[in-house]
Motif scaffolding. Structure first.
Motif, PDB file in Angstrom:
ATOM      1  N   HIS A  63      14.101 -11.294  -3.702  1.00  0.00           N
ATOM      2  CA  HIS A  63      14.443 -10.124  -4.523  1.00  0.00           C
ATOM      3  C   HIS A  63      13.255  -9.192  -4.767  1.00  0.00           C
ATOM      4  O   HIS A  63      13.406  -7.968  -4.672  1.00  0.00           O
ATOM      5  N   PRO A  64      12.048  -9.688  -5.074  1.00  0.00           N
ATOM      6  CA  PRO A  64      10.921  -8.763  -5.238  1.00  0.00           C
ATOM      7  C   PRO A  64      10.623  -7.939  -3.987  1.00  0.00           C
ATOM      8  O   PRO A  64      10.292  -6.748  -4.093  1.00  0.00           O
ATOM      9  N   TYR A  65      10.736  -8.557  -2.821  1.00  0.00           N
ATOM     10  CA  TYR A  65      10.458  -7.815  -1.584  1.00  0.00           C
ATOM     11  C   TYR A  65      11.476  -6.698  -1.407  1.00  0.00           C
ATOM     12  O   TYR A  65      11.118  -5.556  -1.079  1.00  0.00           O
ATOM     13  N   HIS A  66      12.722  -6.994  -1.642  1.00  0.00           N
ATOM     14  CA  HIS A  66      13.755  -5.984  -1.440  1.00  0.00           C
ATOM     15  C   HIS A  66      13.745  -4.933  -2.546  1.00  0.00           C
ATOM     16  O   HIS A  66      14.073  -3.764  -2.282  1.00  0.00           O
ATOM     17  N   ARG A  67      13.348  -5.300  -3.754  1.00  0.00           N
ATOM     18  CA  ARG A  67      13.150  -4.268  -4.791  1.00  0.00           C
ATOM     19  C   ARG A  67      12.055  -3.303  -4.371  1.00  0.00           C
ATOM     20  O   ARG A  67      12.174  -2.084  -4.570  1.00  0.00           O
ATOM     21  N   ALA A  68      10.984  -3.844  -3.799  1.00  0.00           N
ATOM     22  CA  ALA A  68       9.888  -2.983  -3.350  1.00  0.00           C
ATOM     23  C   ALA A  68      10.357  -2.018  -2.259  1.00  0.00           C
ATOM     24  O   ALA A  68       9.976  -0.839  -2.257  1.00  0.00           O
ATOM     25  N   HIS A  92       0.857  -1.179   0.000  1.00  0.00           N
ATOM     26  CA  HIS A  92       0.000   0.000   0.000  1.00  0.00           C
ATOM     27  C   HIS A  92       0.893   1.230   0.000  1.00  0.00           C
ATOM     28  O   HIS A  92       1.761   1.370   0.860  1.00  0.00           O
ATOM     29  N   GLN A  93       0.698   2.123  -0.958  1.00  0.00           N
ATOM     30  CA  GLN A  93       1.495   3.343  -1.042  1.00  0.00           C
ATOM     31  C   GLN A  93       0.828   4.462  -0.254  1.00  0.00           C
ATOM     32  O   GLN A  93      -0.335   4.788  -0.475  1.00  0.00           O
ATOM     33  N   GLY A  94       1.571   5.013   0.688  1.00  0.00           N
ATOM     34  CA  GLY A  94       1.044   6.067   1.537  1.00  0.00           C
ATOM     35  C   GLY A  94       1.418   7.452   1.078  1.00  0.00           C
ATOM     36  O   GLY A  94       1.967   7.654  -0.014  1.00  0.00           O
ATOM     37  N   GLN A  95       1.155   8.430   1.948  1.00  0.00           N
ATOM     38  CA  GLN A  95       1.369   9.834   1.611  1.00  0.00           C
ATOM     39  C   GLN A  95       2.356  10.526   2.544  1.00  0.00           C
ATOM     40  O   GLN A  95       2.523  11.745   2.483  1.00  0.00           O
ATOM     41  N   LEU A  96       3.003   9.771   3.417  1.00  0.00           N
ATOM     42  CA  LEU A  96       3.957  10.331   4.368  1.00  0.00           C
ATOM     43  C   LEU A  96       5.312   9.643   4.187  1.00  0.00           C
ATOM     44  O   LEU A  96       5.378   8.554   3.613  1.00  0.00           O
ATOM     45  N   PRO A  97       6.385  10.233   4.689  1.00  0.00           N
ATOM     46  CA  PRO A  97       7.718   9.652   4.486  1.00  0.00           C
ATOM     47  C   PRO A  97       8.001   8.475   5.425  1.00  0.00           C
ATOM     48  O   PRO A  97       9.040   8.418   6.091  1.00  0.00           O
ATOM     49  N   LEU A  98       7.068   7.526   5.470  1.00  0.00           N
ATOM     50  CA  LEU A  98       7.188   6.381   6.365  1.00  0.00           C
ATOM     51  C   LEU A  98       6.817   5.110   5.633  1.00  0.00           C
ATOM     52  O   LEU A  98       5.719   5.000   5.071  1.00  0.00           O
ATOM     53  N   LEU A  99       7.730   4.140   5.642  1.00  0.00           N
ATOM     54  CA  LEU A  99       7.467   2.811   5.110  1.00  0.00           C
ATOM     55  C   LEU A  99       7.526   1.808   6.246  1.00  0.00           C
ATOM     56  O   LEU A  99       8.522   1.731   6.968  1.00  0.00           O
ATOM     57  N   ILE A 100       6.452   1.031   6.402  1.00  0.00           N
ATOM     58  CA  ILE A 100       6.414  -0.059   7.370  1.00  0.00           C
ATOM     59  C   ILE A 100       6.616  -1.363   6.615  1.00  0.00           C
ATOM     60  O   ILE A 100       5.877  -1.689   5.681  1.00  0.00           O
ATOM     61  N   SER A 101       7.639  -2.097   7.001  1.00  0.00           N
ATOM     62  CA  SER A 101       7.958  -3.382   6.403  1.00  0.00           C
ATOM     63  C   SER A 101       7.526  -4.495   7.352  1.00  0.00           C
ATOM     64  O   SER A 101       7.837  -4.456   8.546  1.00  0.00           O
ATOM     65  N   ALA A 158       0.974   5.972   6.214  1.00  0.00           N
ATOM     66  CA  ALA A 158       2.197   5.225   5.961  1.00  0.00           C
ATOM     67  C   ALA A 158       2.056   4.323   4.744  1.00  0.00           C
ATOM     68  O   ALA A 158       0.960   3.856   4.409  1.00  0.00           O
ATOM     69  N   SER A 159       3.164   4.063   4.078  1.00  0.00           N
ATOM     70  CA  SER A 159       3.239   2.975   3.107  1.00  0.00           C
ATOM     71  C   SER A 159       3.470   1.682   3.884  1.00  0.00           C
ATOM     72  O   SER A 159       4.189   1.676   4.888  1.00  0.00           O
ATOM     73  N   VAL A 160       2.858   0.593   3.430  1.00  0.00           N
ATOM     74  CA  VAL A 160       2.959  -0.682   4.139  1.00  0.00           C
ATOM     75  C   VAL A 160       3.289  -1.785   3.146  1.00  0.00           C
ATOM     76  O   VAL A 160       2.585  -1.977   2.151  1.00  0.00           O
ATOM     77  N   LEU A 161       4.357  -2.510   3.431  1.00  0.00           N
ATOM     78  CA  LEU A 161       4.806  -3.628   2.601  1.00  0.00           C
ATOM     79  C   LEU A 161       4.753  -4.900   3.433  1.00  0.00           C
ATOM     80  O   LEU A 161       5.358  -4.960   4.510  1.00  0.00           O
ATOM     81  N   THR A 162       4.043  -5.925   2.940  1.00  0.00           N
ATOM     82  CA  THR A 162       3.836  -7.149   3.698  1.00  0.00           C
ATOM     83  C   THR A 162       4.175  -8.359   2.846  1.00  0.00           C
ATOM     84  O   THR A 162       3.720  -8.463   1.700  1.00  0.00           O
ATOM     85  N   ALA A 163       4.965  -9.268   3.390  1.00  0.00           N
ATOM     86  CA  ALA A 163       5.305 -10.507   2.702  1.00  0.00           C
ATOM     87  C   ALA A 163       4.142 -11.484   2.752  1.00  0.00           C
ATOM     88  O   ALA A 163       3.405 -11.535   3.735  1.00  0.00           O
ATOM     89  N   GLU A 164       3.989 -12.275   1.705  1.00  0.00           N
ATOM     90  CA  GLU A 164       2.939 -13.284   1.643  1.00  0.00           C
ATOM     91  C   GLU A 164       3.460 -14.683   1.970  1.00  0.00           C
ATOM     92  O   GLU A 164       2.707 -15.526   2.444  1.00  0.00           O
TER      93      GLU A 164
END
Length: 267
Positions: free
Chosen positions: A122-127, A8-17, A59-65
């Motif tokens: 690799h896809p997770y780390h590219r993201a 999910h792409q957010g609007q603040l300078p925060l990425l949650i992995s 926040a942007s949120v990146l989650t592994a499946e």
């Protein structure tokens, strides 16, 4: 392979992995697991649910499946150990308690594991790289929060009971020390919880590799004791009565993170 991550792409300078909440298995991994591993006990259970307020926060949120039993996204590609003593690697072969993860002769083959590296790791780390670059270009800085959880008692990995909130900044190498101080202060004010900074968990590969304060990328890992929000043994039930106050502290931590960034980079 099918979908390997959610973003999910957010609007603040925060990425949650969130690299360790995945539940998917490949056929080779599923067929080889010992019986006690089939419930995926070493999963960072319910972390996406616990952080479900983060998108509304901006926040942007990146989650592994995929499960860490397939490949561990918080380990380096070369599988160099991150911690002295007992730990798990890029391709885990033991449970946290030390028992073998796979039945004898049924671990995935080297070719299968190379495929997992190419198609999952690799896809997770590219993201991560792409979103950090986007946010830094947009805001001039970026905050990376690597969200984890673990059972509060695992004798093989640490003595006694783990503190509730375990902040890791790789001994202040992955973020500005003043940010670590701000987050520690939030934990100190959280009644009923204990915490530690750079204790047993100082930050894994994601925190260490991407955190670069000199380049205005500040990374923090939180290893949260699962006793603060869920039943730690099967069936790993999410407990709303525990989770609700823990979520409040998590939100305070992320708000403090954002406030620090806004103050630090105001000009």
């Amino acid at each position: 392979m099918d979908k390997v991550l959610s973003f999910h792409q957010g609007q603040l300078p925060l990425l949650i992995s969130i690299p360790h909440a995945g539940l998917k298995l490949t056929p080779a991994v599923a067929d080889g697991l010992v019986d006690q591993a089939r419930s995926l006990p070493d999963t960072d259970w319910h972390i996406p649910r616990l952080y479900d307020f983060a998108q509304a926060l901006g926040a942007s949120v990146l989650t592994a499946e995929y499960s860490r039993f397939v490949i561990d996204l918080n380990r380096p590609e070369d599988d160099k150990p991150l911690y002295a003593g007992a730990t798990t690697g890029l391709y885990p072969d033991t449970l946290f308690e030390g028992e073998p993860l796979f039945k004898e002769g049924l671990a995935p083959s080297p070719a299968e594991r190379k495929h997992y590296l190419e198609q999952v790791w690799h896809p997770y780390h590219r993201a991560i790289r792409h979103e950090l670059a986007r946010l830094r270009e947009t805001f001039g800085y970026v905050l990376l929060w690597d969200a984890h959880s673990i059972r509060s008692h695992i004798p093989r990995l640490f003595d006694g009971k783990l503190p509730d909130f375990n902040l890791g900044t790789f001994n202040d190498a992955s973020c500005d020390p003043s940010l670590a101080q701000r987050l520690t202060h939030v934990c100190q004010q959280a009644q009923g919880y204990d915490h530690v900074l750079n204790g047993r968990f100082k930050g894994g590969h994601i925190t260490r590799h991407y955190g670069n304060p000199a380049a205005h990328v500040h990374a923090v890992q939180l290893e949260l004791a699962q006793s603060t929000y869920m039943q730690e043994r099967e069936p790993f039930t999410y407990r709303e009565d525990l989770a609700r106050p823990t979520q409040a502290v998590l939100k305070q931590l992320l708000e403090a993170l954002l406030a620090w960034g806004q103050a630090r980079y105001r000009n």
